[in-house]
Motif scaffolding. Structure first.
Motif, mmCIF file in Angstrom:
data_model
loop_
_atom_site.group_PDB
_atom_site.id
_atom_site.type_symbol
_atom_site.label_atom_id
_atom_site.label_comp_id
_atom_site.label_asym_id
_atom_site.label_seq_id
_atom_site.Cartn_x
_atom_site.Cartn_y
_atom_site.Cartn_z
ATOM 1 N N LEU A 269 -45.510 -111.505 80.096
ATOM 2 C CA LEU A 269 -44.756 -111.153 81.306
ATOM 3 C C LEU A 269 -43.380 -110.604 80.958
ATOM 4 C CD1 LEU A 269 -45.705 -114.189 83.587
ATOM 5 C CD2 LEU A 269 -46.360 -111.810 83.944
ATOM 6 N N ALA A 270 -42.745 -111.179 79.929
ATOM 7 C CA ALA A 270 -41.445 -110.670 79.485
ATOM 8 C C ALA A 270 -41.589 -109.246 78.950
ATOM 9 C CB ALA A 270 -40.864 -111.592 78.422
ATOM 10 N N ASP A 271 -42.665 -108.985 78.206
ATOM 11 C CA ASP A 271 -42.918 -107.626 77.703
ATOM 12 C C ASP A 271 -43.117 -106.650 78.857
ATOM 13 O OD1 ASP A 271 -42.723 -108.518 75.116
ATOM 14 O OD2 ASP A 271 -44.890 -108.685 74.792
ATOM 15 N N GLN A 272 -43.854 -107.094 79.882
ATOM 16 C CA GLN A 272 -44.059 -106.248 81.067
ATOM 17 C C GLN A 272 -42.730 -105.910 81.730
ATOM 18 O OE1 GLN A 272 -46.716 -107.998 83.927
ATOM 19 N NE2 GLN A 272 -48.535 -107.043 83.062
ATOM 20 N N SER A 273 -41.875 -106.933 81.882
ATOM 21 C CA SER A 273 -40.585 -106.740 82.549
ATOM 22 C C SER A 273 -39.678 -105.790 81.778
ATOM 23 C CB SER A 273 -39.881 -108.086 82.732
ATOM 24 O OG SER A 273 -40.654 -108.949 83.554
ATOM 25 N N MET A 274 -39.880 -105.719 80.451
ATOM 26 C CA MET A 274 -39.069 -104.823 79.628
ATOM 27 C C MET A 274 -39.670 -103.427 79.515
ATOM 28 S SD MET A 274 -37.549 -107.325 76.628
ATOM 29 C CE MET A 274 -39.107 -108.076 76.185
ATOM 30 N N GLY A 275 -40.750 -103.193 80.289
ATOM 31 C CA GLY A 275 -41.296 -101.845 80.374
ATOM 32 C C GLY A 275 -42.427 -101.519 79.436
ATOM 33 N N LYS A 276 -42.954 -102.493 78.711
ATOM 34 C CA LYS A 276 -44.070 -102.222 77.809
ATOM 35 C C LYS A 276 -45.338 -101.944 78.601
ATOM 36 C CE LYS A 276 -42.441 -104.672 73.710
ATOM 37 N NZ LYS A 276 -42.780 -105.668 72.663
ATOM 38 N N LYS A 277 -46.108 -100.968 78.137
ATOM 39 C CA LYS A 277 -47.316 -100.544 78.838
ATOM 40 C C LYS A 277 -48.545 -101.290 78.324
ATOM 41 C CE LYS A 277 -44.954 -97.294 80.987
ATOM 42 N NZ LYS A 277 -44.674 -97.355 82.439
ATOM 43 N N LYS A 278 -49.570 -101.342 79.178
ATOM 44 C CA LYS A 278 -50.885 -101.879 78.836
ATOM 45 C C LYS A 278 -50.807 -103.322 78.292
ATOM 46 C CE LYS A 278 -52.846 -97.314 77.870
ATOM 47 N NZ LYS A 278 -53.520 -96.447 76.869
ATOM 48 N N VAL A 279 -49.990 -104.133 78.912
ATOM 49 C CA VAL A 279 -49.881 -105.540 78.516
ATOM 50 C C VAL A 279 -50.854 -106.353 79.358
ATOM 51 C CG1 VAL A 279 -48.376 -107.561 78.381
ATOM 52 C CG2 VAL A 279 -47.470 -105.282 77.862
ATOM 53 N N VAL A 280 -51.735 -107.094 78.721
ATOM 54 C CA VAL A 280 -52.680 -107.962 79.416
ATOM 55 C C VAL A 280 -52.105 -109.375 79.437
ATOM 56 C CG1 VAL A 280 -55.009 -108.914 79.434
ATOM 57 C CG2 VAL A 280 -54.641 -106.546 78.712
ATOM 58 N N VAL A 281 -51.932 -109.932 80.627
ATOM 59 C CA VAL A 281 -51.382 -111.279 80.754
ATOM 60 C C VAL A 281 -52.549 -112.275 80.738
ATOM 61 C CG1 VAL A 281 -49.923 -112.804 82.116
ATOM 62 C CG2 VAL A 281 -49.498 -110.341 82.144
#
Length: 385
Positions: A269-281
């Motif tokens: 979720l932190a990676d998603q918030s920092m704009g990383k693409k294609k992150v599966v939670v």
């Protein structure tokens, strides 16, 4: 603790520069208190943070958002014996966030009812569960403890994961809700380890559903529902420190596995918030993360308490907890007011109408008539900018 910063030094290398972590609040509550005659620990110096201060800073915001109709979540994370249950539930006269929150919400309801009309209504219901060895148990229904495999976790297309057949007990006063929580607390799975005489062997989730029915400006009934999740996580632990064997070792393994899954979810979720693409939670990796999906990355205003031990032998665990909390800071959730679709549509139309009227007053909008110019005085609903 220096202001909002927490510093930690390696006891094996005191000459090294301390590691510093900044948070919204940083509390010291290990020592520096005076015990009153009623057993309450009041501050003995400016450094000590008592239970009331913690509630005013954290629980008060949860309470205010619940009245506004938002879903709220508050959970405590940390190693075993670090004070999570003390912060959430409290001990003796030193009530934690959960009982103070329950007391305050009923005080607010009583104040509202003094001036409430016949169309106003306030309802509170409580559910309480624990996740023990990846199985869900209903703490308000002792019979659920004997169900093989525990209660089932289902998924709703819009509401997310929920527990099937979980008891929701309607309560009408603080005395009632306090009694029900005490009943549930007695059913919790606790055991003694070398690090904690009353170690929680399961994650506990107290869910309070608060429903408000009030008339809006037009006199029509409007309903808002807020679900407040207060989560007391079991503590992360090391087998050599706790002396765990047999069932205690199995419980500790399940606890650490679910907390590891929680850490993976928070990192994603932190990676998603920092704009990383294609992150599966990876919510589905554990029962805990499935039930906390809404709190962590969904429709909720969420607060995390990271409980720390000041003992030098716990340096590695404390540093791990601080890094965990530092990652959690980056997560962004999107909370919306929970209201019925009809109420929401009416509110949005009224807000849009007010916005357009304001633009008309300032000359930003021209209302065009059907088949003519704006000067004809025969207006219809098309808007031109």
């Amino acid at each position: 603790m220096n202001g909002k910063t927490t510093e930690i030094k390696n006891p094996d290398d005191m000459s090294a520069e301390p590691k510093r972590f900044a948070f919204d609040h940083s509390y010291w509550s290990h020592d520096g208190f005076n015990e009153r005659s009623d057993g309450y620990y009041e501050p003995g110096n400016a450094k000590y943070a008592d239970q009331q201060m913690v509630f005013d800073d954290l629980g008060r915001g949860v309470l205010d958002n619940a009245w506004k109709g938002y879903n709220c979540s508050l959970f405590a994370y940390g190693q075993t014996g670090s004070g999570k249950s003390y912060s959430m539930v409290g001990y003796g006269a030193n009530k934690g966030i959960v009982p103070i929150f329950c007391d305050e919400i009923f005080k607010g309801i009583e104040e509202k009812r003094k001036t409430a009309g016949k169309d106003e209504d306030y309802q509170v219901s409580l559910s309480m569960l624990e996740i023990y060895n990846e199985q869900v148990r209903d703490l308000l229904n002792a019979k659920s403890m004997t169900i093989k495999g525990g209660l089932k976790v289902r998924q709703h297309p819009s509401k997310g994961f929920y527990v099937e057949n979980l008891t929701a007990s309607s309560v009408n006063s603080y005395k009632e809700i306090d009694g029900r929580i005490n009943d549930g607390t007695r059913n919790r799975t606790v055991a003694a380890t070398n690090m904690n005489a009353t170690s929680s062997r399961a994650h506990t989730i107290v869910a309070i559903t608060f429903t408000q029915k009030q008339p809006n400006e037009t006199g029509q009934s409007m309903t808002r529902t807020s679900t407040v999740n207060l989560v007391d996580l079991a503590g992360s632990e090391r087998a050599d420190s706790t002396g765990a064997t047999g069932d205690r070792l199995k419980e500790g393994s399940a606890i650490n596995q679910s907390l590891s899954s929680l850490g993976n979810v928070i990192k994603a979720l932190a990676d998603q918030s920092m704009g990383k693409k294609k992150v599966v939670v990876p919510y589905r990796d554990s029962t805990l993360t499935r039930l906390l999906q809404n709190a962590l990355g969904g429709n909720s205003k969420t607060i995390m308490i990271a409980a720390l031990s000041p003992a030098d032998i716990n340096y590695e665990e404390t540093l791990s907890t601080l890094r965990f909390a530092d990652r959690a800071k980056a997560i962004k959730t999107t909370a919306t007011i929970n209201e019925s679709p009809t109420d929401k549509l009416i509110r949005e139309l009224r807000e849009e109408n007010a916005r357009l009227m304001e633009m008309l007053k300032t000359g930003g909008v021209v209302m065009a008539p059907a088949g003519g110019s704006a000067s004809d005085g025969n207006f219809y609903n098309s808007v031109y900018f």
